[in-house]
Every structure is written in C-alpha cells, then in structure tokens.
Design a protein around this motif. Structure first.
Motif, mmCIF file in Angstrom:
data_model
loop_
_atom_site.group_PDB
_atom_site.id
_atom_site.type_symbol
_atom_site.label_atom_id
_atom_site.label_comp_id
_atom_site.label_asym_id
_atom_site.label_seq_id
_atom_site.Cartn_x
_atom_site.Cartn_y
_atom_site.Cartn_z
ATOM 1 N N LEU A 175 66.525 -32.128 -44.440
ATOM 2 C CA LEU A 175 65.740 -31.173 -45.236
ATOM 3 C C LEU A 175 66.582 -29.981 -45.664
ATOM 4 C CD1 LEU A 175 62.125 -30.798 -43.809
ATOM 5 C CD2 LEU A 175 62.856 -31.667 -46.016
ATOM 6 N N ARG A 176 67.408 -29.496 -44.771
ATOM 7 C CA ARG A 176 68.254 -28.349 -45.110
ATOM 8 C C ARG A 176 69.245 -28.712 -46.215
ATOM 9 N NH1 ARG A 176 68.757 -23.122 -46.026
ATOM 10 N NH2 ARG A 176 70.795 -22.334 -45.413
ATOM 11 N N GLN A 177 69.702 -29.941 -46.247
ATOM 12 C CA GLN A 177 70.621 -30.390 -47.301
ATOM 13 C C GLN A 177 69.937 -30.384 -48.661
ATOM 14 O OE1 GLN A 177 73.947 -30.846 -46.698
ATOM 15 N NE2 GLN A 177 73.208 -30.040 -44.759
ATOM 16 N N GLN A 178 68.626 -30.351 -48.666
ATOM 17 C CA GLN A 178 67.876 -30.341 -49.927
ATOM 18 C C GLN A 178 67.519 -28.912 -50.341
ATOM 19 O OE1 GLN A 178 68.173 -33.257 -51.079
ATOM 20 N NE2 GLN A 178 68.738 -34.044 -49.067
ATOM 21 N N ASN A 179 68.326 -27.947 -49.872
ATOM 22 C CA ASN A 179 68.196 -26.528 -50.233
ATOM 23 C C ASN A 179 66.896 -25.887 -49.753
ATOM 24 O OD1 ASN A 179 70.727 -26.425 -51.528
ATOM 25 N ND2 ASN A 179 69.820 -27.348 -53.351
ATOM 26 N N LYS A 180 66.361 -26.365 -48.663
ATOM 27 C CA LYS A 180 65.193 -25.726 -48.071
ATOM 28 C C LYS A 180 65.674 -24.599 -47.173
ATOM 29 C CE LYS A 180 62.748 -28.808 -50.039
ATOM 30 N NZ LYS A 180 62.270 -28.511 -51.358
ATOM 31 N N THR A 181 64.892 -23.561 -47.046
ATOM 32 C CA THR A 181 65.278 -22.449 -46.180
ATOM 33 C C THR A 181 65.147 -22.871 -44.719
ATOM 34 O OG1 THR A 181 63.038 -21.538 -46.029
ATOM 35 C CG2 THR A 181 64.431 -20.767 -47.874
ATOM 36 N N LEU A 182 65.867 -22.168 -43.863
ATOM 37 C CA LEU A 182 65.779 -22.451 -42.433
ATOM 38 C C LEU A 182 64.344 -22.289 -41.934
ATOM 39 C CD1 LEU A 182 68.994 -20.625 -41.155
ATOM 40 C CD2 LEU A 182 68.671 -23.087 -41.423
ATOM 41 N N SER A 183 63.668 -21.280 -42.436
ATOM 42 C CA SER A 183 62.280 -21.036 -42.010
ATOM 43 C C SER A 183 61.343 -22.154 -42.455
ATOM 44 C CB SER A 183 61.770 -19.704 -42.577
ATOM 45 O OG SER A 183 62.501 -18.642 -42.035
ATOM 46 N N SER A 184 61.501 -22.619 -43.696
ATOM 47 C CA SER A 184 60.601 -23.669 -44.177
ATOM 48 C C SER A 184 60.854 -24.987 -43.440
ATOM 49 C CB SER A 184 60.714 -23.867 -45.690
ATOM 50 O OG SER A 184 61.959 -24.408 -46.043
ATOM 51 N N VAL A 185 62.114 -25.275 -43.123
ATOM 52 C CA VAL A 185 62.421 -26.473 -42.345
ATOM 53 C C VAL A 185 61.818 -26.335 -40.951
ATOM 54 C CG1 VAL A 185 64.266 -27.848 -41.312
ATOM 55 C CG2 VAL A 185 64.525 -26.984 -43.638
ATOM 56 N N GLY A 186 61.981 -25.159 -40.361
ATOM 57 C CA GLY A 186 61.430 -24.914 -39.031
ATOM 58 C C GLY A 186 59.925 -25.092 -38.985
ATOM 59 N N THR B 49 66.588 -22.548 -34.137
ATOM 60 C CA THR B 49 66.626 -23.935 -33.679
ATOM 61 C C THR B 49 67.113 -24.852 -34.795
ATOM 62 O OG1 THR B 49 64.806 -23.471 -32.166
ATOM 63 C CG2 THR B 49 65.243 -25.791 -32.664
ATOM 64 N N VAL B 50 66.651 -24.587 -36.000
ATOM 65 C CA VAL B 50 67.079 -25.381 -37.158
ATOM 66 C C VAL B 50 68.575 -25.210 -37.384
ATOM 67 C CG1 VAL B 50 66.810 -25.743 -39.642
ATOM 68 C CG2 VAL B 50 64.802 -25.255 -38.230
ATOM 69 N N LEU B 51 69.066 -23.988 -37.307
ATOM 70 C CA LEU B 51 70.484 -23.726 -37.491
ATOM 71 C C LEU B 51 71.313 -24.457 -36.429
ATOM 72 C CD1 LEU B 51 72.610 -22.251 -39.138
ATOM 73 C CD2 LEU B 51 72.293 -20.277 -37.646
ATOM 74 N N HIS B 52 70.851 -24.427 -35.196
ATOM 75 C CA HIS B 52 71.529 -25.145 -34.112
ATOM 76 C C HIS B 52 71.549 -26.652 -34.403
ATOM 77 C CE1 HIS B 52 72.779 -26.392 -30.134
ATOM 78 N NE2 HIS B 52 71.722 -27.178 -30.079
ATOM 79 N N ALA B 53 70.425 -27.188 -34.850
ATOM 80 C CA ALA B 53 70.333 -28.625 -35.156
ATOM 81 C C ALA B 53 71.307 -29.010 -36.264
ATOM 82 C CB ALA B 53 68.904 -28.982 -35.562
ATOM 83 N N ILE B 54 71.386 -28.200 -37.305
ATOM 84 C CA ILE B 54 72.282 -28.484 -38.425
ATOM 85 C C ILE B 54 73.733 -28.500 -37.958
ATOM 86 C CG2 ILE B 54 73.170 -27.532 -40.601
ATOM 87 C CD1 ILE B 54 70.224 -26.492 -41.011
ATOM 88 N N ASN B 55 74.107 -27.496 -37.183
ATOM 89 C CA ASN B 55 75.480 -27.435 -36.672
ATOM 90 C C ASN B 55 75.791 -28.622 -35.771
ATOM 91 O OD1 ASN B 55 76.028 -25.035 -38.030
ATOM 92 N ND2 ASN B 55 75.363 -23.776 -36.317
ATOM 93 N N LEU B 56 74.836 -28.998 -34.945
ATOM 94 C CA LEU B 56 75.028 -30.130 -34.039
ATOM 95 C C LEU B 56 75.200 -31.435 -34.814
ATOM 96 C CD1 LEU B 56 75.047 -30.727 -30.975
ATOM 97 C CD2 LEU B 56 72.649 -31.313 -31.201
ATOM 98 N N VAL B 57 74.353 -31.664 -35.808
ATOM 99 C CA VAL B 57 74.439 -32.881 -36.617
ATOM 100 C C VAL B 57 75.772 -32.921 -37.373
ATOM 101 C CG1 VAL B 57 73.457 -34.109 -38.598
ATOM 102 C CG2 VAL B 57 71.957 -33.249 -36.798
ATOM 103 N N GLU B 58 76.180 -31.801 -37.947
ATOM 104 C CA GLU B 58 77.459 -31.764 -38.663
ATOM 105 C C GLU B 58 78.625 -32.071 -37.724
ATOM 106 O OE1 GLU B 58 77.370 -27.888 -40.461
ATOM 107 O OE2 GLU B 58 76.343 -28.637 -42.255
ATOM 108 N N ASP B 59 78.590 -31.502 -36.526
ATOM 109 C CA ASP B 59 79.649 -31.766 -35.546
ATOM 110 C C ASP B 59 79.684 -33.238 -35.154
ATOM 111 O OD1 ASP B 59 80.317 -29.092 -35.606
ATOM 112 O OD2 ASP B 59 79.361 -28.601 -33.679
#
Length: 108
Positions: free
Chosen positions: A52-63, A72-82
């Motif tokens: 969802l974040r890759q589709q230009n959604k805000t961190l809040s809207s994804v959350g 939590t969303v930011l942590h998830a994104i970083n974890l998935v990228e890693d």
C-alpha cells in the motif's frame, strides 16, 4: 497525456490489498487485522503495508487500514525492504502479491 493509475485515485482499492494478502497466505481477515504477533501473520501484514505504501498512500492511511499507527507502518516498510534485499524468495513473494493486487485492481 497522463495515464490513469488505479493506485493514484485517493481512497480507492485500499482494502483490496488486505483481501489479496489474506487469500495468498490463507489467513482470515480478522486475524490479519488483529494484534496477533505470530511470524506468518505479522509478515503477511507487513507485506500488505509495504504494498500500500508503494502506491503513494500516507503512513497514516496505511496504518488505518491495518489498525496500526504510522510508526508501525514505517517499521514494516523498512523490514520488508531489508528482507527483499537479502532474500530472493521473499522478494519474489512480494512481487507476486504486487502483481496480484494490480490484476485485481484492473478487474474491479
């Protein structure tokens, strides 16, 4: 001429990724959205947040879609990228889900 993107329309199709992730991982929707911390559930949830974040959604809207806060969303994104950078199998799973999500958006 600007091409129409299914992902750029605000508020459209955000919930569909939850359905795609649930179907792909054979997880019930209420379990994915719960506070469950089992690896198979949290990993599926994190992948959904990443897509969802890759589709230009805000961190809040994804959350909001996943009943989580922006941190939590930011942590998830970083974890998935890693994980994608070191695990080819994991990267293939994420890319497969992204393709399924795009396909579903085109059908709807």
């Amino acid at each position: 001429m600007r091409r129409f993107s299914y992902f750029s329309a605000p508020g459209v199709f955000q919930k569909d990724i939850i359905d795609v992730v649930c179907e792909y991982f054979c997880i019930e929707r209420n379990l994915l959205l719960s506070k469950n911390r089992k690896r198979e559930v949290s990993e599926a949830r994190q992948i959904g947040m990443y897509i969802l974040r890759q589709q230009n959604k805000t961190l809040s809207s994804v959350g909001k879609q996943f009943n989580r806060d922006h941190a939590t969303v930011l942590h998830a994104i970083n974890l998935v990228e890693d994980l994608m950078s070191v695990d080819a199998r994991f990267k293939q799973i994420v890319e497969s889900l992204e393709s399924l999500y795009r396909l579903q958006c085109q059908i709807n």
